[in-house]
Write a protein that holds these residues in place. Sequence first.
Motif, PDB file in Angstrom:
ATOM      1  N   ASP A  14       0.812  -1.220   0.000  1.00 17.91           N
ATOM      2  CA  ASP A  14       0.000   0.000   0.000  1.00 17.91           C
ATOM      3  C   ASP A  14       0.848   1.273   0.000  1.00 17.91           C
ATOM      4  N   ASP A  15       2.156   1.143   0.094  1.00 17.74           N
ATOM      5  CA  ASP A  15       3.006   2.322   0.022  1.00 17.74           C
ATOM      6  C   ASP A  15       3.385   2.538  -1.441  1.00 17.74           C
ATOM      7  N   PRO A  16       2.931   3.654  -2.036  1.00 19.64           N
ATOM      8  CA  PRO A  16       3.133   3.828  -3.475  1.00 19.64           C
ATOM      9  C   PRO A  16       4.610   3.907  -3.869  1.00 19.64           C
ATOM     10  N   ASP A  17       5.437   4.491  -2.996  1.00 19.86           N
ATOM     11  CA  ASP A  17       6.855   4.603  -3.327  1.00 19.86           C
ATOM     12  C   ASP A  17       7.532   3.247  -3.258  1.00 19.86           C
ATOM     13  N   TYR A  18       7.279   2.532  -2.165  1.00 20.31           N
ATOM     14  CA  TYR A  18       7.888   1.215  -2.028  1.00 20.31           C
ATOM     15  C   TYR A  18       7.452   0.316  -3.182  1.00 20.31           C
ATOM     16  N   GLU A  20       6.586   1.163  -6.261  1.00 21.45           N
ATOM     17  CA  GLU A  20       7.323   1.548  -7.464  1.00 21.45           C
ATOM     18  C   GLU A  20       8.736   1.010  -7.429  1.00 21.45           C
ATOM     19  N   GLN A  21       9.391   1.173  -6.283  1.00 17.18           N
ATOM     20  CA  GLN A  21      10.790   0.758  -6.159  1.00 17.18           C
ATOM     21  C   GLN A  21      10.926  -0.752  -6.314  1.00 17.18           C
ATOM     22  N   SER A  24      10.366  -1.770  -9.912  1.00 19.77           N
ATOM     23  CA  SER A  24      11.487  -1.554 -10.841  1.00 19.77           C
ATOM     24  C   SER A  24      12.641  -2.494 -10.508  1.00 19.77           C
ATOM     25  N   ASP A  57       2.933  -7.322   0.889  1.00 21.58           N
ATOM     26  CA  ASP A  57       3.226  -6.549   2.099  1.00 21.58           C
ATOM     27  C   ASP A  57       2.347  -7.122   3.208  1.00 21.58           C
TER      28      ASP A  57
END
Lengths: 132, 393
Positions: A14-18, A20-21, A24, A57
């Motif tokens: 649910d963490d958008p940054d995590y 994305e990371q 990638s 997660d």
Amino acid sequence: MMLKNKKLVLIVDDDPDYLEQLKSKVSGFGFDTLTASSRKEAEALLETTKPDLNIFDLMMETQDSGFILAYKSKQKYPEVPIIIASAVTTETGITFKVETEEDKKWIKADLYIEKGIRNDQLLREINKLLKL
Amino acid sequence: MTFSLAINETDIGEIKIIPHDMEKLKILVVDDEPGIRSGIERILRNYSVGFPFLNEDFSFETIEAATGEAALEIVEKGGIDIVLLDNKLPGIQGIEVLERIKKGQFDCAVMMITSYASLDIAVKATNFGAYNFVPKPFTPQELKSAIENISKHLFLKRMTRKMNKEGKQVRFQFLSVLSHELKSPINAIEGYLRIMQEKQVGDDINDYMAMIDRSLIRIKGMRGLIMDMLDLTRLEAGNKTRNIQNISVNDIAKMAVDAVLPMAIQRNIKINFDAGEELYLLTDASELEIILNNLLSNAVKYNKEGGEVHFNIKKKNNSLIFKFEDTGIGISSENIPNLFKEFSRIKTEQTREITGSGLGLSIAKKMVDLNNGEILVDSTPGIGTTFTVVLPT
């Protein structure tokens, strides 16, 4: 010459940054990726797609979203391996192991990792689970 | 109110509300003389103990035992709240019964009936955990006073234990969620920094701008979280001393609008504020500030670019009604029940860029509760949301 089919990894966080990371990172390893940012979204995806590997997660909408999602995924696709990732174990003192058959009865995951795991370690574990 | 007995310390006490607010405490009377036992039963039959500050009354159900052995059997079965224990018994003596009850960690209070009011028995009994004594012969009034004493002690002991347990559970859950809320931005920022450290997307710093922006957004979020946490812990600890004054509601409202104006201008959002007449409220100014600031900032944060916020205050009967209407993204009905819970944040594509600790509404609601008010929400996804706060004057 046979082209190796890329394996599909479903990543749910649910963490958008995590998210994305990790996406990638995993694409960088050479896998196709599919992402979801909630248990609900993930369940909808699982209805129509069978990934080769799941990375969930632990805490999303609720503190046990990851566990519930893993349970449902195992019910639907018992042979698809599941990695559960968590960030809170050292603070709360709650640790999870999925080593013994007994553990696996309760936690429907094949591996548990702590967020922040090194890239090479993560790749090694994924390859192990995908028998690559 | 009844407490179901927690015989072993890991049970969670359950509270059931009986309509007539009468709780029956079970008293076990242990004495070899039947006359004494029936005498005590008669005295307690129509007796009740009341707490002046609570809407509670305790009445008593008497159970009898003629020997220590019989008494222990009954206590072991469970459900006994108070034991009235004579020391002189045919088999094992009262003092030994007391010892065994305490060793067995049963959740009951023991009162000794001492025949000779001898000091050494009294001391021994205290050491073994007896709560108090009543020397024989006793008058009905003396017995009643002693029973009143021990009942109140038992009640308070159980209330404290229940509150501690709830407090511990709630605190643990809170800490788990908090640690998750803090670790997430830290992990995210660390992730981006590692990517930059390894130059994973090349040598051109412009390719890293999006990651830098996201990192700054997450840092802002953490800062907000820490500020809100401080507010919340002060609230929870009850350390917030209230400074109740006759407050000019209009002044506080104008300040709240001014505070949120920069953010509104940035997003081209128009704020319409209307308070009609001069309104006053007997409250703590900081509490009202927190309520208005939180709701106004949400109305702007979750609004659409170029949208509007209608903030008005009306006096109706004996209340002040604050309305916060926005033309924002709205809240779906399934998200409404969790809205005022701590750290509850709605995570969708639309809210991805919105910073917040998830504590604003829970703090606002606590403030509203402190002022005996209520807070209501009505929303249509995609159209807008209206929050209404009603505070009695």
